[in-house]
Enzyme design. Structure first.
Site, PDB file in Angstrom:
ATOM      1  N   GLU A 436       0.832  -1.222   0.000  1.00  0.00           N
ATOM      2  CA  GLU A 436       0.000   0.000   0.000  1.00  0.00           C
ATOM      3  C   GLU A 436       0.858   1.260   0.000  1.00  0.00           C
ATOM      4  O   GLU A 436       0.455   2.295   0.540  1.00  0.00           O
ATOM      5  CB  GLU A 436      -0.961   0.032   1.198  1.00  0.00           C
ATOM      6  CG  GLU A 436      -2.055  -0.987   1.154  1.00  0.00           C
ATOM      7  CD  GLU A 436      -2.845  -0.956  -0.131  1.00  0.00           C
ATOM      8  OE1 GLU A 436      -2.897   0.110  -0.782  1.00  0.00           O
ATOM      9  OE2 GLU A 436      -3.391  -2.007  -0.502  1.00  0.00           O
TER      10      GLU A 436
HETATM   11  C1  LIG Z   1       3.191  -9.652   0.537  1.00  0.00           C
HETATM   12  C2  LIG Z   1       2.844  -8.595  -0.461  1.00  0.00           C
HETATM   13  C3  LIG Z   1       1.511  -8.343  -0.750  1.00  0.00           C
HETATM   14  C4  LIG Z   1       1.175  -7.377  -1.716  1.00  0.00           C
HETATM   15  N1  LIG Z   1      -0.143  -7.194  -2.064  1.00  0.00           N
HETATM   16  C5  LIG Z   1      -0.446  -6.415  -3.143  1.00  0.00           C
HETATM   17  C6  LIG Z   1      -1.773  -6.366  -3.670  1.00  0.00           C
HETATM   18  O1  LIG Z   1      -2.699  -6.982  -3.148  1.00  0.00           O
HETATM   19  N2  LIG Z   1      -1.992  -5.628  -4.791  1.00  0.00           N
HETATM   20  C7  LIG Z   1      -1.004  -4.932  -5.414  1.00  0.00           C
HETATM   21  O2  LIG Z   1      -1.268  -4.301  -6.420  1.00  0.00           O
HETATM   22  N3  LIG Z   1       0.270  -4.945  -4.924  1.00  0.00           N
HETATM   23  C8  LIG Z   1       0.566  -5.673  -3.816  1.00  0.00           C
HETATM   24  N4  LIG Z   1       1.858  -5.723  -3.335  1.00  0.00           N
HETATM   25  C9  LIG Z   1       2.881  -4.909  -3.974  1.00  0.00           C
HETATM   26  C10 LIG Z   1       3.321  -3.733  -3.101  1.00  0.00           C
HETATM   27  O3  LIG Z   1       2.307  -2.777  -3.032  1.00  0.00           O
HETATM   28  C11 LIG Z   1       4.635  -3.200  -3.691  1.00  0.00           C
HETATM   29  O4  LIG Z   1       5.634  -4.168  -3.417  1.00  0.00           O
HETATM   30  C12 LIG Z   1       5.014  -1.857  -3.106  1.00  0.00           C
HETATM   31  O5  LIG Z   1       4.120  -0.859  -3.533  1.00  0.00           O
HETATM   32  C13 LIG Z   1       6.442  -1.432  -3.492  1.00  0.00           C
HETATM   33  O6  LIG Z   1       6.676  -1.599  -4.863  1.00  0.00           O
HETATM   34  P1  LIG Z   1       7.975  -2.406  -5.343  1.00  0.00           P
HETATM   35  O7  LIG Z   1       7.993  -3.704  -4.618  1.00  0.00           O
HETATM   36  O8  LIG Z   1       7.980  -2.452  -6.813  1.00  0.00           O
HETATM   37  O9  LIG Z   1       9.186  -1.574  -4.810  1.00  0.00           O
HETATM   38  P2  LIG Z   1       9.887  -0.318  -5.593  1.00  0.00           P
HETATM   39  O10 LIG Z   1       8.836   0.602  -6.102  1.00  0.00           O
HETATM   40  O11 LIG Z   1      10.869  -0.848  -6.559  1.00  0.00           O
HETATM   41  O12 LIG Z   1      10.633   0.365  -4.379  1.00  0.00           O
HETATM   42  C14 LIG Z   1      11.924  -0.041  -3.906  1.00  0.00           C
HETATM   43  C15 LIG Z   1      12.427   1.025  -2.928  1.00  0.00           C
HETATM   44  O13 LIG Z   1      12.547   2.283  -3.604  1.00  0.00           O
HETATM   45  C16 LIG Z   1      11.797   3.280  -2.932  1.00  0.00           C
HETATM   46  N5  LIG Z   1      11.191   4.182  -3.911  1.00  0.00           N
HETATM   47  C17 LIG Z   1      10.597   3.853  -5.076  1.00  0.00           C
HETATM   48  N6  LIG Z   1      10.151   4.950  -5.699  1.00  0.00           N
HETATM   49  C18 LIG Z   1      10.446   5.995  -4.913  1.00  0.00           C
HETATM   50  C19 LIG Z   1      10.244   7.409  -5.006  1.00  0.00           C
HETATM   51  N7  LIG Z   1       9.615   7.957  -6.034  1.00  0.00           N
HETATM   52  N8  LIG Z   1      10.678   8.193  -3.991  1.00  0.00           N
HETATM   53  C20 LIG Z   1      11.306   7.655  -2.928  1.00  0.00           C
HETATM   54  N9  LIG Z   1      11.532   6.333  -2.789  1.00  0.00           N
HETATM   55  C21 LIG Z   1      11.110   5.512  -3.765  1.00  0.00           C
HETATM   56  C22 LIG Z   1      10.750   2.533  -2.126  1.00  0.00           C
HETATM   57  O14 LIG Z   1      10.322   3.281  -0.984  1.00  0.00           O
HETATM   58  C23 LIG Z   1      11.489   1.265  -1.740  1.00  0.00           C
HETATM   59  O15 LIG Z   1      12.240   1.491  -0.584  1.00  0.00           O
HETATM   60  C24 LIG Z   1       2.195  -6.641  -2.349  1.00  0.00           C
HETATM   61  C25 LIG Z   1       3.544  -6.888  -2.023  1.00  0.00           C
HETATM   62  C26 LIG Z   1       3.868  -7.859  -1.118  1.00  0.00           C
HETATM   63  C27 LIG Z   1       5.328  -8.141  -0.846  1.00  0.00           C
END
Ligand SMILES: Cc1cc2nc3c(=O)[nH]c(=O)nc-3n(C[C@H](O)[C@H](O)[C@H](O)COP(=O)(O)OP(=O)(O)OC[C@H]3O[C@@H](n4cnc5c(N)ncnc54)[C@H](O)[C@@H]3O)c2cc1C
Length: 590
Positions: A436
């Site tokens: 989220e």
């Molecule tokens: C167990 C689990 C359940 C989930 N359930 C759902 C679900 O039901 N539906 C769904 O759609 N998704 C779901 N997700 C996905 C989850 O919402 C994402 O993993 C999360 O939003 C982060 O995206 P990412 O993993 O691609 O990380 P990234 O976006 O690659 O982020 C990696 C790091 O970079 C930082 N970062 C990225 N962009 C910026 C920025 N612009 N400014 C500052 N820092 C930044 C982040 O804070 C983080 O520390 C789930 C994930 C998990 C692990």
């Protein structure tokens, strides 16, 4: 691990801190009162302790499994879910027009805290269904509402939120899933990852809300549209037609093992049948309805799991004998007698209470935002909920990391052993600062959207209310708590004004400050919540005599002001002047 719902704490908030009588005076809630709410909380607490808590550890060990027949949940979860639905818990605060019971959202939120405490993996399922209900209620056509809302409200069907793709995580503008119009509907092709409860065998149907891009849509988030994609196209299991959407695999994760996290494939031979939900290219705005609600609920997951960690640590400390009493020298004392263990327990209790009060107050404001009689009160409350959402999500989930970690620390070596169950709480809690929207994303939302966009207007209205409350006669009764708080509100004011000025000139500086700013807000608002709670406790004591429960509220607030509120000073310094090293160091030096 046993769990006892903190009913008295919640009732105290609902009666003395932000009385729900305000809500019961409004037409939609006229059938309810404190007595009905008490009965609902009592029954909900029993369901959490007797049905959900006992299957938390077994669910963790067994986990959800992908088989040839699809995703299979632990059998105990199926039984519990059927009881959850049969007892009517899914729709407690849903609109009566769709079969809900119409209780205020804040009451549903208090129940949700109990489900989250008892079993986070289980409780994620209704949390997501609630998000789907809210979005459909606001964006769906009357025909779609008729077909989907009733069964989601009862819990006969569940809902999901399909945003993330391998290349589109925090940046949803990179979404590639394609929706092609075909007659009166669309065909969707693509892949989503990490979809919570994307597939399971708890219900006859699953309603996916998914973001996708239509052909020739503008790039970025402006080109996204929201779609309803049912797992089965017709409701009745006997006549249902499987849609081209299924779990391709499920993730093996650190925690929440019984919550299936699915890679979802859309479209096989044909695309997945999908219906447009709301306006073309308005998907992001509409998804924010679901995300904002879900963000508050995830903050509440932090409160729930922290409460459970606290209870387990306190119970352990009341039984474990180790060491001597520092003052009397008595041998073989319970570890709850050691000042350092008490420091840990009080840190856990105070952080949890601060975050609970802030979270439930935000849900209370959300009820006013939807149902207050005057347009102005609805709009002011709505702006405040929007402002507080990233603070609740960021602060309460970061707090849960500290509290579940301390829960292990209080147990010593036994905490590191899976058998006690506190290691599971720590593992389960770890996702809360990630999904989220990560804490980093909440921090940027707070600074960029909630402060800079309206040039601090929503914050200044809240600041004025805080200052008024600190001068009120009620808080005058706990002046020793108010003074340290007033200083931190002044500091917060200064930091916000500084960042509002700096933002256009030095966005790197502000980006480096955002996390500290979020934690500063959480720490100060948490203190304000506890000061109000202590003042209410002092008032009730002056009316009806001293009571240990009320005395505890005051002691916890005193502890917070002495040991936790000072963290605000470090956050304020870091937010006002983040280290130049953050952006001057070369990537290769990091
Ligand atoms: C167990 C689990 C359940 C989930 N359930 C759902 C679900 O039901 N539906 C769904 O759609 N998704 C779901 N997700 C996905 C989850 O919402 C994402 O993993 C999360 O939003 C982060 O995206 P990412 O993993 O691609 O990380 P990234 O976006 O690659 O982020 C990696 C790091 O970079 C930082 N970062 C990225 N962009 C910026 C920025 N612009 N400014 C500052 N820092 C930044 C982040 O804070 C983080 O520390 C789930 C994930 C998990 C692990």
């Amino acid at each position: 691990m046993s769990y006892r719902a903190p009913i008295a704490d919640i009732q105290f908030l609902f009666r003395e801190v932000f009385p729900l009588d305000r809500l019961f005076a409004l037409a939609p809630f006229a059938d309810f009162d404190q007595a009905v709410t008490d009965a609902v909380l009592e029954q909900g607490g029993r369901f959490a302790s007797e049905v959900l808590a006992p299957i938390n550890q077994t669910g963790d060990r067994e986990g959800a499994r992908l088989t040839e027949a699809g995703v299979v949940m632990p059998a105990s979860f199926k039984d519990a879910y059927h009881r959850f639905v049969a007892d009517g818990w899914n729709g407690v605060s849903a609109d009566r027009a769709y079969g809900g019971q119409g209780l205020p959202e804040v009451v549903g939120a208090a129940l949700s805290e109990m489900w989250q405490s008892a079993n986070l993996s289980f409780a994620l399922c209704p949390l997501l269904t609630q998000g789907a209900i809210d979005t459909l209620a606001l964006c769906a056509s009357p025909d779609q509402k008729g077909r989907y809302l009733g069964k989601l409200v009862t819990g006969e069907w569940t809902g999901t939120m399909n945003l993330t793709e391998p290349q589109a995580g925090s940046d949803l503008g990179l979404t590639e899933t394609l929706a092609t119009p075909v007659g009166d509907h669309y065909e969707v092709r693509g892949q989503k990852i990490f979809i919570t409860y994307g597939e399971h065998d708890l219900t006859a149907n699953i309603i996916h809300l998914a973001l996708a891009r239509t052909p020739q849509a503008p790039a970025g988030t402006r080109g996204l549209t929201l779609f309803v994609i049912p797992r089965y196209r017709e409701g009745s299991p006997s006549s249902r037609t499987a849609n081209e959407v299924r779990a391709l695999s499920i993730e093996h994760k650190m925690g929440i093992h019984a919550s299936p996290t699915c890679v979802m494939g859309y479209g096989g031979m044909a695309g997945a049948y999908a219906e447009q939900l709301g306006g073309l290219h308005q998907g992001m705005e509409q998804m924010f309805i679901m995300m904002n609600r879900a963000r508050l609920s995830v903050g509440q997951q932090g409160v729930g799991i922290a409460e459970q960690a606290f209870q387990a640590a306190r119970d352990f400390a009341r039984n474990r004998i180790q060491g001597r009493d520092l003052k009397t020298g008595a041998d073989r004392v319970l570890i709850i007698k050691h000042p350092d263990v008490r420091r840990m327990l009080l840190t856990m209790a105070a952080q949890t209470e601060a975050a609970r009060t802030l979270t439930l107050w935000t849900f209370f404001l959300s009820d006013l935002a939807h149902h207050a009689e005057s347009e102005i009160e609805r709009s002011v409350s709505g702006a405040r909920v929007a402002f507080l959402t990233p603070v609740v999500k960021g602060f309460a989930t970061e707090m849960a990391q500290e509290v579940t970690s301390l829960g292990i620390q209080v147990h010593g070596g036994m905490g590191y052993i899976e058998e006690t169950g506190v290691a599971q709480l720590y593992r389960d809690a770890r996702i809360l600062t990630i999904y989220e929207g990560t804490t980093g994303i909440q921090a940027m939302d707070l600074l960029g959207r909630k402060l800079v966009r309206d040039q601090g207007q929503a914050w200044r209205a809240l600041e004025a209310d805080i200052r008024r409350s600190l001068q009120s006669p009620e808080l005058g009764a706990v002046r020793h708590l108010v003074e340290p708080l007033r200083k931190r509100v002044d500091d917060l004011h200064g930091v916000v004004e500084h960042l509002l000025q700096e933002y256009p000139n030095d966005p790197y500086h502000c980006g480096g400050s955002a996390y500290s700013l979020l934690m500063l807000f959480g720490t100060v608002l948490g203190g304000w919540m506890l000061a109000q709670s202590a003042a209410a406790a002092a008032r009730v004591q002056s009316e009806s005599g001293s009571q240990p429960f009320l005395e505890r509220k005051i002691r916890i607030a005193e502890f917070y002001m002495a040991l936790l509120l000072p963290r605000a000073d470090a956050y304020a310094k870091a937010a006002a002047a983040p280290s130049p090293s953050i952006m001057t160091m070369d990537d290769s030096q990091l």
